[in-house]
Design an enzyme around this catalytic site. Structure first.
Site, PDB file in Angstrom:
ATOM      1  N   GLU A  44      35.223  34.223  48.315  1.00  0.00           N
ATOM      2  CA  GLU A  44      36.206  33.140  48.299  1.00  0.00           C
ATOM      3  C   GLU A  44      36.366  32.523  49.690  1.00  0.00           C
ATOM      4  OE1 GLU A  44      39.774  34.643  46.466  1.00  0.00           O
ATOM      5  OE2 GLU A  44      38.787  34.922  44.532  1.00  0.00           O
ATOM      6  N   GLU A  54      34.712  38.165  39.087  1.00  0.00           N
ATOM      7  CA  GLU A  54      35.979  38.899  39.005  1.00  0.00           C
ATOM      8  C   GLU A  54      36.816  38.332  37.875  1.00  0.00           C
ATOM      9  OE1 GLU A  54      38.325  38.961  42.541  1.00  0.00           O
ATOM     10  OE2 GLU A  54      36.747  39.827  43.804  1.00  0.00           O
TER      11      GLU A  54
END
EC number: 3.2.1.39
Length: 511
Positions: A137, A284
């Site tokens: 991220e 995820e």
């Protein structure tokens, strides 16, 4: 990781229709999306974090993965001992470059080559490394490192080419859902223009190399930031009536769950940048089993429901409304509770298991083959956790034998389970009595966080715990009851409190 996926929200339109509309023919939207040869069939894997106080040793961890039939894992680093332990197994591994290594790798081809030598060439093919996730991220959590992202990816790829491993091992980077804007309806989604200078060449690289777009997608955060608008059932993959289905007004495609809508938003966002042949890999997704007072929907029931239904959804191979021919593989966040992570409470409560491998809860994934042996464990027990102070245990014991109506006769003086005469031993028997009485139901082994599930029979000597195979034909006296602990009852009622769908056009925020 999980917490960073809730960084930002944007207003979008969400439609609830009472009438079943005719779905558009999605076959015309299909594209020749590239998937790794060895992973043509969709799979479910697990993220393995290491912020755990009592994590299994690498050898024990690999044995545990094999026992649980887990064949895909994602690591947040490239731990040498674990990679050694995974050698000559069938477990496929994504290794990672942590964010703090991007500078060195992104600014030096030799550093990238050295990293590949140490962490890939040294173990492959004995250890089945399938991909490298570069950073985590990065665009939303460490934007200052964004200019280094693509150079790091390309340098690592070039090092793989030099070792003739570039066709077997893919290189990509996981993104938070917040890099997309206007994600519902999915047909309107697009990547934040702030990152176009990075996303355009990145997607071109992924297309050229047959690598996936890695996305961290959390319906949990969608629900938490849009309570009262997004029904809980839509987030949990629960069965919906047509009136509760989400309908994209531009395509008339029906969405029965939030995750599919997020995946399709990623496909549309890529198409808007003229890329239509890159697969989405969900690196995820998950649901926390415990939270603080501000996180009432982080419960064992909801975590069990989400992850069980997610697994079934992947193995059903139904794809998404936009791409019914293409089912995204998913890595569940995460395998173990990372009890060393900083608050909020939910950050330490995403795991299916505690660090010592005892389950936090048992998934219900019947029909999903041999995946996750914990679903088929017929004999499970509920016992007191180690390290809990006697006063707290005594309060839980008193509830179990009182309002909980456990059968506590065997721990009375002179009875078979009175010894050892200590609160932990008595609490374990009472907790297990309640757990078995409730049919080993999800949420029935908690007692405000002082109990845990185990697959090891706690019976000893002449003391036979309810549910034990040692019981034989012995009749166990139990008292039927519909009562649950006050805290559990409250969270359950709250978790269903936002499931009434008002059939109106509303504006809301979504990741």
């Amino acid at each position: 990781m999980a917490f960073t996926s809730m960084v930002s929200t944007v207003p979008v339109l969400f439609f609830f229709f009472t009438l079943l509309l005719i779905s558009a023919n999605s076959s015309s939207l299909s594209h020749n999306i590239k998937v790794q040869e060895q992973d043509k069939d969709p799979f479910v894997g697990f993220n393995i974090g290491t912020d755990v106080s009592n994590l299994l040793s690498p050898t024990e961890l690999v044995k545990f993965l094999q026992a649980q039939k887990v064949n895909h894992v994602r690591l947040y680093d490239a731990d040498p001992e674990l990679l050694k332990a995974l050698a000559k197994t069938k477990v496929r591994v994504i290794i990672s470059v942590p964010n703090n290594q991007l500078l060195a790798i992104g600014s030096s081809n030799s550093t990238a080559a050295s990293w590949i030598g140490r962490n890939v060439v040294a173990y492959y093919p004995e250890t089945l490394i399938t991909a490298i996730s570069v950073g985590d991220e990065v665009l939303t959590t460490v934007p200052s490192s964004a200019p280094l992202l693509l150079p790091a990816i390309e340098s690592l790829y070039n090092a793989l080419v030099a070792s003739n491993l570039h066709t077997q091992i893919k290189v990509s980077t996981p993104h938070a859902a917040s890099i997309m804007l206007d994600t519902f309806p999915p047909s309107q989604a697009y990547f934040n223009q702030t990152w176009h200078s990075i996303m355009v060449p990145l997607l071109q690289f992924l297309s050229k190399t047959g690598s996936p777009l890695m996305m961290n997608l959390y319906p949990y955060y969608v629900y938490m930031q849009n309570k009262g608008v997004v029904p809980l059932d839509n987030c949990l993959f629960e069965p919906l009536t047509p009136s509760k289905e989400m309908v994209d007004p531009n395509t008339l495609l029906h969405y029965t769950n939030v995750l599919d809508a997020m995946v399709d938003a990623a496909y549309v966002s890529m198409k808007n940048l003229n890329v239509s042949d890159v697969a989405v890999l969900v690196t995820e997704s998950g649901w926390p089993s415990k939270g603080d007072s501000k996180e009432p929907y982080a419960t064992i029931d909801n975590a069990d429901t989400y992850n069980s239904n997610l697994i079934k959804h992947v193995f059903d191979r139904t794809g998404t409304p936009l791409h019914p021919e293409m089912t995204s593989s998913v890595y569940i966040y995460e395998l173990f509770n990372e009890d060393l992570r900083a608050p909020p409470v939910s950050e330490a409560s995403w795991g299916l298991f505690y660090g010592n491998s005892t389950p936090v809860y048992l998934l219900h994934v019947s029909g999903s083959g041999t995946f996750l042996a914990n679903d088929t464990t017929n004999q499970t027990y509920c016992i007191a956790m180690d390290g809990v102070d006697a006063k707290t245990l005594q309060a839980a014991l008193d509830w179990a034998c009182g309002p909980g109506r456990s059968n506590c006769s065997e721990i009375q003086p002179g009875e078979s389970c009175y010894q050892p005469n200590n609160v932990k031993g008595h609490a374990s028997f009472a907790f297990n009595s309640y757990y078995q009485k409730e049919g080993r139901a999800s949420g029935s082994c908690d007692f405000k966080g002082v109990a845990m599930i185990t697959t090891t029979d706690p019976s000893h000597g002449s003391c036979i715990f309810p549910g034990s195979k040692k019981v034989g034909n012995r009749t166990q006296t139990v008292v039927n009851s519909t009562e649950v602990a006050a805290g559990e009852a409250t969270s359950r009622s709250l978790s269903r409190g936002f499931c009434v769908t008002i059939m109106i056009l509303v504006t809301f925020s979504i990741l």
